[in-house]
Design a protein around this motif. Structure first.
Motif, PDB file in Angstrom:
ATOM      1  N   ILE A   1       4.400   0.905  10.894  1.00  0.00           N
ATOM      2  CA  ILE A   1       4.822   1.793   9.761  1.00  0.00           C
ATOM      3  C   ILE A   1       3.627   3.077   9.838  1.00  0.00           C
ATOM      4  N   GLY A   2       4.105   4.247   9.625  1.00  0.00           N
ATOM      5  CA  GLY A   2       3.169   5.473   9.626  1.00  0.00           C
ATOM      6  C   GLY A   2       3.441   5.757  11.102  1.00  0.00           C
ATOM      7  N   LEU A   3       3.095   7.270  10.841  1.00  0.00           N
ATOM      8  CA  LEU A   3       3.298   8.054  12.160  1.00  0.00           C
ATOM      9  C   LEU A   3       2.453   7.941  13.310  1.00  0.00           C
ATOM     10  N   ASP A   4       1.329   7.190  12.731  1.00  0.00           N
ATOM     11  CA  ASP A   4       0.240   6.902  13.761  1.00  0.00           C
ATOM     12  C   ASP A   4       0.394   5.302  14.085  1.00  0.00           C
ATOM     13  N   ARG A   5       1.325   4.635  13.432  1.00  0.00           N
ATOM     14  CA  ARG A   5       1.532   3.254  13.837  1.00  0.00           C
ATOM     15  C   ARG A   5       0.383   2.362  13.698  1.00  0.00           C
ATOM     16  N   SER A   6      -0.371   2.687  12.669  1.00  0.00           N
ATOM     17  CA  SER A   6      -1.335   1.938  12.163  1.00  0.00           C
ATOM     18  C   SER A   6      -1.325   0.595  11.447  1.00  0.00           C
ATOM     19  N   MET A   7      -0.067   0.763  10.823  1.00  0.00           N
ATOM     20  CA  MET A   7       0.128  -0.548   9.981  1.00  0.00           C
ATOM     21  C   MET A   7       1.481  -1.153  10.316  1.00  0.00           C
TER      22      MET A   7
ATOM     23  N   VAL B   1       3.303  -4.475   3.479  1.00  0.00           N
ATOM     24  CA  VAL B   1       2.719  -3.582   4.701  1.00  0.00           C
ATOM     25  C   VAL B   1       1.018  -4.323   4.838  1.00  0.00           C
ATOM     26  N   VAL B   2       0.753  -4.201   6.204  1.00  0.00           N
ATOM     27  CA  VAL B   2      -0.644  -4.496   6.393  1.00  0.00           C
ATOM     28  C   VAL B   2      -1.383  -3.303   7.140  1.00  0.00           C
ATOM     29  N   ALA B   3      -2.541  -3.341   7.521  1.00  0.00           N
ATOM     30  CA  ALA B   3      -3.122  -2.626   8.585  1.00  0.00           C
ATOM     31  C   ALA B   3      -3.449  -3.530   9.715  1.00  0.00           C
ATOM     32  N   LYS B   4      -3.230  -2.798  10.864  1.00  0.00           N
ATOM     33  CA  LYS B   4      -3.268  -3.399  12.151  1.00  0.00           C
ATOM     34  C   LYS B   4      -4.696  -4.082  12.384  1.00  0.00           C
ATOM     35  N   LEU B   5      -5.470  -2.997  11.777  1.00  0.00           N
ATOM     36  CA  LEU B   5      -7.212  -3.233  12.186  1.00  0.00           C
ATOM     37  C   LEU B   5      -7.513  -4.520  11.665  1.00  0.00           C
ATOM     38  N   ASP B   6      -6.998  -4.602  10.180  1.00  0.00           N
ATOM     39  CA  ASP B   6      -7.364  -5.776   9.220  1.00  0.00           C
ATOM     40  C   ASP B   6      -6.812  -6.729   9.956  1.00  0.00           C
ATOM     41  N   CYS B   7      -5.496  -6.838  10.402  1.00  0.00           N
ATOM     42  CA  CYS B   7      -5.153  -8.231  11.086  1.00  0.00           C
ATOM     43  C   CYS B   7      -5.777  -8.796  12.272  1.00  0.00           C
ATOM     44  N   TYR B   8      -6.257  -7.629  13.202  1.00  0.00           N
ATOM     45  CA  TYR B   8      -7.175  -8.091  14.166  1.00  0.00           C
ATOM     46  C   TYR B   8      -8.576  -8.564  13.780  1.00  0.00           C
TER      47      TYR B   8
END
Length: 461
Positions: free
Chosen positions: A251-257, A442-449
């Motif tokens: 999700i997002g143009l930056d693929r951050s989510m 929706v979640v953020a990749k940083l938080d998952c990691y």
């Protein structure tokens, strides 16, 4: 010291996780999240999560635990509880009298279950009646493509896996009322606009040739029989779940989510599993991973966190070492890993911004959950929270404190209270989620990691 130095010494200024993330960790985060998305696509039900979890575990050297088997430091074992709950352990260097390090998550998610007698025909359309599972907002489940996954247990003792709607297969849907005729529906509240008895899956419209009654229903049942070999009566002993047909996606143009169905709580379940699989050596104390069922309806039943299955597992391991289970339990620690609500600026009225979790600020530590006056919470002690702070800081985990919205806005619970009831020091922690319990969260990749890193730190403590 001047004011700036005092500020740095005394005041807390949270930073966006990306301001603290190095290039090497970014790469590791991206790789981890790709694996997590693949897990989500395979595991859209609790049964599928257990099956995939066992496959991944066995590939890393885990073997089924059998009561009385001899175990030594570094051994990896698991228990499959009825195909819907998974317990894993890596035996530590210290004995079980020193306690165990636990990460507990759940792998069930809100969904639509089929009723025992689901199939019917009305106006030459065939439908399946459902009973919603967990806290859903019913209006979100209409007019979206759905899959049907689960098992049918036949009278002869065999079990048939059912998966309708995978890949390019035809999907199912629940129809909604067109806006041209929705004037009366528009006057209703969101909770009343779609009722539970209107959540009926459209499954067919082509009638079978002949003069029989309910020819569309008969045609649908014939297709099910030809593909899966079960009859209408077999629905009585089936566990079939309607889940969103969309796969996990960036999700997002930056693929951050990541957007997907089932982040609650497979995002923490996968982190707990993966952190255990990635233990390179025997931990100091035995590490235990719990992937439980039924959290969304109170953790009840033989595969929920209230079951004795976990206690039995610990008792068996302790018996092998000649240790009283109660001595092990009272020295143990549990990170109850379940998602928390992410602050959503589109709905600021229900959040308390100073204490709400935010995307990209890391794993959210929740001292207590519960409703309003902390009802149903375990409320971790100050010492337990301090211990978690030290542990996460030691291993470079980005974390934040979190509450589930304003005090009087509502609330929610996790499995933490049931672990605390066992006399285990327990702290809630998990990934902040936007649109929690929706068919697409929706979640953020940083938080998952960071949640993965946090759980691994607990296992290694």
């Amino acid at each position: 010291m001047d004011a700036k130095q005092w500020k740095e010494k005394l005041l807390r200024e949270p930073k966006n996780g990306y301001d603290r993330l190095g290039a090497e960790e970014r790469e590791a985060m991206t790789a981890y999240c790709e694996d997590y998305k693949a897990f989500l696509d395979v595991g859209k039900t609790e049964r599928e999560c257990v099956t995939e979890g066992i496959r991944l575990a066995e590939a890393r050297g885990f073997r089924p635990y059998k009561r009385g088997m001899e175990l030594k430091s570094g051994d990896k074992v698991y228990v499959n509880n009825r195909g819907k709950m998974l317990l894993l352990a890596v035996i530590g260097r210290k004995g079980l009298a020193e306690g165990v390090q636990i990460a507990a998550a759940h792998i069930d998610s809100p969904r639509l279950d089929l009723k025992p007698n689901p199939l019917y025909e009305d106006s030459e359309l065939a439908y399946l009646k459902t009973h919603y599972y967990g806290g859903i907002r019913k209006y979100q489940w209409v007019a979206i493509p759905l899959e049907l996954r689960g098992v049918v247990a036949l009278a002869d003792g065999s079990t048939v896996r059912v998966a309708i709607g995978e890949g390019d297969e035809p999907k199912l849907v629940i129809s909604d009322l067109l806006p041209h005729l929705g004037a009366e529906q528009n006057k209703k509240t969101l909770a009343e606009g779609i009722t539970g008895e209107q959540l009926n899956l459209l499954i067919g419209s082509e009638p079978m040739e002949g003069e029989e009654k309910d020819r569309v229903k008969l045609a649908v049942m014939k297709l099910l029989y030809e593909k899966y070999g079960f009859t209408e009566e077999d629905f009585i002993s089936a566990e079939l779940e309607a889940v969103p047909a969309a796969n996990a996606t960036d999700i997002g143009l930056d693929r951050s989510m990541i957007g997907a169905y089932g982040h609650d709580d497979r995002v923490c379940g996968y982190a707990a599993l993966r952190a255990m699989l990635d233990l390179e050596e025997a931990p100091e104390r035995t590490a235990v991973c719990i992937l439980a069922d039924k959290e969304e309806i109170g953790s009840t039943g033989v595969t929920g966190m209230k079951t004795r299955a976990f206690d039995t597992f610990i008792e068996d391991l302790c018996e092998d070492q000649g240790v009283a289970a109660r001595a092990c339990i009272e020295r143990s620690f549990c990170l109850s890993t379940d998602v928390t609500a992410a602050f959503d600026p589109s709905f600021p009225e229900v959040f308390e911004k100073r204490n709400g979790a935010r995307l990209n600020y890391g794993i959210g530590l929740c001292k207590y959950t519960g409703s309003r006056g902390k009802g149903g919470a375990s409320d971790a002690s100050a010492e337990v929270v301090a211990r978690a702070r030290r542990l996460l800081d030691r291993d470079g985990v980005i974390w934040q404190m979190a509450e589930l919205g304003k005090v009087d806005a509502g609330g929610g619970g996790t499995v933490a209270a049931f672990m605390a009831d066992r006399n285990i020091d327990t702290l809630d922690a998990g990934v902040p989620v936007l649109a929690m319990h929706a068919p697409f969260e929706v979640v953020a990749k940083l938080d998952c990691y960071m949640t993965y890193k946090a759980i691994k730190a607990v296992y290694k403590d």
